[in-house]
Motif scaffolding. Structure first.
Motif, PDB file in Angstrom:
ATOM      1  N   UNK A  86       0.826  -1.216   0.000  1.00 58.98           N
ATOM      2  CA  UNK A  86       0.000   0.000   0.000  1.00 58.98           C
ATOM      3  C   UNK A  86       0.857   1.261   0.000  1.00 58.98           C
ATOM      4  N   UNK A  87       2.177   1.060   0.030  1.00 58.75           N
ATOM      5  CA  UNK A  87       3.089   2.207  -0.142  1.00 58.75           C
ATOM      6  C   UNK A  87       3.210   2.596  -1.615  1.00 58.75           C
ATOM      7  N   UNK A  88       2.782   1.713  -2.510  1.00 57.85           N
ATOM      8  CA  UNK A  88       3.008   1.900  -3.952  1.00 57.85           C
ATOM      9  C   UNK A  88       1.931   2.799  -4.545  1.00 57.85           C
ATOM     10  N   UNK A  89       2.373   3.804  -5.322  1.00 57.96           N
ATOM     11  CA  UNK A  89       1.430   4.734  -5.961  1.00 57.96           C
ATOM     12  C   UNK A  89       0.419   3.962  -6.822  1.00 57.96           C
ATOM     13  N   UNK A  90      -0.819   4.384  -6.863  1.00 60.39           N
ATOM     14  CA  UNK A  90      -1.362   5.600  -6.241  1.00 60.39           C
ATOM     15  C   UNK A  90      -1.845   5.407  -4.811  1.00 60.39           C
ATOM     16  N   UNK A  91      -1.705   4.215  -4.251  1.00 62.27           N
ATOM     17  CA  UNK A  91      -2.144   4.007  -2.849  1.00 62.27           C
ATOM     18  C   UNK A  91      -1.218   4.764  -1.902  1.00 62.27           C
ATOM     19  N   UNK A  92       0.054   4.824  -2.257  1.00 63.57           N
ATOM     20  CA  UNK A  92       1.040   5.464  -1.384  1.00 63.57           C
ATOM     21  C   UNK A  92       2.025   6.266  -2.220  1.00 63.57           C
ATOM     22  N   UNK A  93       3.120   6.701  -1.596  1.00 62.94           N
ATOM     23  CA  UNK A  93       4.039   7.638  -2.265  1.00 62.94           C
ATOM     24  C   UNK A  93       5.122   7.007  -3.127  1.00 62.94           C
ATOM     25  N   UNK A  94       5.280   5.677  -3.050  1.00 61.26           N
ATOM     26  CA  UNK A  94       6.375   5.051  -3.815  1.00 61.26           C
ATOM     27  C   UNK A  94       5.970   4.951  -5.280  1.00 61.26           C
ATOM     28  N   UNK A  95       6.700   5.695  -6.132  1.00 61.67           N
ATOM     29  CA  UNK A  95       6.247   5.752  -7.524  1.00 61.67           C
ATOM     30  C   UNK A  95       6.778   4.581  -8.354  1.00 61.67           C
ATOM     31  N   UNK A  96       5.937   4.016  -9.144  1.00 61.87           N
ATOM     32  CA  UNK A  96       6.287   2.961 -10.113  1.00 61.87           C
ATOM     33  C   UNK A  96       5.149   2.920 -11.109  1.00 61.87           C
ATOM     34  N   UNK A  97       5.492   2.842 -12.397  1.00 64.33           N
ATOM     35  CA  UNK A  97       4.453   2.917 -13.435  1.00 64.33           C
ATOM     36  C   UNK A  97       4.913   2.154 -14.658  1.00 64.33           C
ATOM     37  N   UNK A  98       4.019   1.987 -15.639  1.00 65.44           N
ATOM     38  CA  UNK A  98       4.418   1.290 -16.874  1.00 65.44           C
ATOM     39  C   UNK A  98       3.334   1.291 -17.918  1.00 65.44           C
ATOM     40  N   UNK A  99       3.690   1.721 -19.124  1.00 62.68           N
ATOM     41  CA  UNK A  99       2.718   1.817 -20.222  1.00 62.68           C
ATOM     42  C   UNK A  99       2.004   0.499 -20.466  1.00 62.68           C
ATOM     43  N   UNK A 100       2.788  -0.585 -20.439  1.00 62.05           N
ATOM     44  CA  UNK A 100       2.207  -1.876 -20.812  1.00 62.05           C
ATOM     45  C   UNK A 100       2.013  -2.783 -19.601  1.00 62.05           C
ATOM     46  N   UNK A 101       2.110  -2.210 -18.416  1.00 62.88           N
ATOM     47  CA  UNK A 101       1.879  -3.034 -17.215  1.00 62.88           C
ATOM     48  C   UNK A 101       0.477  -3.612 -17.252  1.00 62.88           C
ATOM     49  N   UNK A 102       0.370  -4.933 -16.964  1.00 60.32           N
ATOM     50  CA  UNK A 102      -0.948  -5.566 -16.971  1.00 60.32           C
ATOM     51  C   UNK A 102      -1.520  -5.708 -18.374  1.00 60.32           C
ATOM     52  N   UNK A 103      -0.658  -5.717 -19.367  1.00 59.81           N
ATOM     53  CA  UNK A 103      -1.119  -5.823 -20.760  1.00 59.81           C
ATOM     54  C   UNK A 103      -2.097  -6.984 -20.941  1.00 59.81           C
ATOM     55  N   UNK A 104      -3.231  -6.742 -21.607  1.00 57.96           N
ATOM     56  CA  UNK A 104      -4.258  -7.788 -21.683  1.00 57.96           C
ATOM     57  C   UNK A 104      -3.805  -9.080 -22.348  1.00 57.96           C
TER      58      UNK A 104
END
Ligand code: KE4
Length: 429
Positions: A289-307
């Motif tokens: 729950x520290x991981x964004x957007x729940x928390x401040x730790x930023x991590x992202x990805x255009x194709x994360x969770x790609x269908x």
């Protein structure tokens, strides 16, 4: 000059070398440590691959682990074509991600919250970031010979391709980054205790492959993983299991189920994408729950969770079964025993490490339990063995420091053919 057996692959490698760095998109594929030109693959089905020159092989690389059901299983292709017809990527949530996360969490209960990314590297580096945020500490402990992808913190005495190419610590990694990565010896709890004592209160995480696959296959000694758990509990250190290889490979619950040790965070990849680009990290709810957007730790990805990757991962996990693991374990025992017998009869020193559906034959007379003993292997002899097996239609990892991967598509006849080829190859190397 007789035409080379691999003439078209050689032409393709000459062309790729004029535009791709090193002619490949991942170093271990370049055959540098086994000699010869890498063979280019045209197609694959089941346990068989076919190269650009039309030669067919029994495949023990299997894309380095994702293909536990073999190449292009019909059911997977059916699901993928349906998914692709609905669109290949949305950059928005889909139910598929929830369904795959729920299945992962059911199989690995330590993963109370999950985040999908697009590679094991991304997953491992993100898990370390979460551990650093959770503990407000910077240092990590990794083990010599273990590999967690190519992010800066991990390229210190790394395994896999880094070990294969003899660059276990890569140029380009800032000294500051490397300084925060502390090294211990795999299967040596005293070496861990020494590092923890020396850096008490500054270590955020211990990152480990619970079943090591990147110095070749090395199994944890009895009590090793439990010892890491205790060391972490004593010092408020986050225990990260990198199960990119071991996850779902030897049991539906991974090494953490097999050895009964609960990590705080787990890193996954390979099988959960069924051959499409994927990674995942997850663990305790409070930490995730520290991981964004729940928390401040930023991590992202255009194709994360790609269908498409989620579809392939779901199909792969849904089709795991005890029968599959039993079938692979039976074939593995035959393969490992046959290799040991063949080498002995040919007077070739060989140590076969085997577990579940993974195997590495080390060309050494010393048992291999860690990085130092793995390095006693004769890589030139492995290279000669690799070339002889390739010429006999058996496609092996082009490195002594990798694992061979079995799948549900390998058959007893494949193992018999492989052992016949090995008996002849041992005599030549
Ligand atoms: P990727 O970034 O390659 O998806 O995953 C990195 C990774 C992380 N953790 C473990 C335990 C791994 O084994 C890997 C990647 N495995 C190697 C084969 N040993 C990938 C093959 C390659 O680099 O081409």
């Amino acid at each position: 000059m007789p035409r080379s057996r691999y003439a078209r692959s050689e032409r393709l490698f000459a062309a790729s070398s004029r535009i791709l760095a090193g002619g490949v998109n991942s170093p271990v594929r370049a055959f540098k440590s086994v000699g010869g030109s890498p063979i280019f693959i045209e197609r694959a089905r089941g346990a068989q691959i076919e190269d650009a020159d039309g030669h067919k092989y029994i495949d023990f690389v299997m894309s380095w682990g994702p293909l536990i059901h073999g190449h292009a299983p019909k059911g997977l292709l059916r699901e993928l074509s349906r998914a692709a017809a609905r669109g290949t990527s949305f950059g928005a949530p889909t139910e598929l991600e929830t369904r795959l996360a729920q299945r992962v969490a059911m199989l690995m209960p330590s993963m109370e919250r999950v985040r999908f990314v697009s590679s094991g590297t991304e997953a491992a580096m993100s898990a370390v970031r979460v551990a650093r945020a959770a503990t407000k500490r910077d240092r990590i402990i990794k083990f010599e010979g273990c590999y967690h992808g190519h992010a800066d913190p991990f390229l210190v005495q790394a395994g896999s391709g880094a070990m294969t190419l003899g660059v276990p610590t890569s140029p380009g990694v800032p000294a500051a980054a490397a300084a925060d990565t502390l090294l211990a010896r795999y299967n040596d709890l005293e070496s861990v205790a020494q590092v923890v004592r020396r850096h008490r209160g500054t270590i955020a995480a211990i990152v480990v492959e619970p079943i090591a696959g990147n110095m070749g296959l090395v199994l944890p000694n009895d009590g090793f993983l439990q010892g890491l758990r205790s060391a972490c509990d004593r010092d408020g250190i986050v225990l990260i299991f990198d199960e990119v290889i071991s996850g779902f490979r030897a049991s539906t619950g991974g090494a953490q189920e097999l050895f009964g040790v609960r990590p705080d965070l787990t890193v996954l990849g390979k099988i959960i994408g069924g051959g499409l680009p994927v990674g995942a990290y997850g663990g305790r709810r409070a930490m995730m729950d520290l991981v964004a957007p729940a928390g401040p730790v930023y991590q992202a990805g255009t194709l994360s969770g790609n269908p498409l990757a989620m579809t392939a991962g779901l199909w792969s996990l849904q089709n795991l079964s005890q029968r599959l693991y039993k079938q692979m374990a039976t074939l593995l025992a035959q393969l490992g025993g046959g290799l040991a017998d063949g080498a002995r009869d040919a007077g070739v020193p060989l140590q076969v490490n085997a577990f579940g559906s993974l195997l590495t034959p080390f060309f050494t007379d010393r048992p291999v339990r860690d990085y130092e003993s793995a390095l006693t292997a004769d890589t030139a002899r492995y290279g000669a063995f690799h070339r002889e097996m390739l010429a006999r239609g058996i496609y092996l990892p082009p490195s002594q420091f990798e694992a061979w991967f079995l799948s549900g598509a390998h058959t007893p006849r494949d193992v018999e053919r492989t052992l016949r080829a090995a008996r002849a190859a041992f005599k030549q190397c």
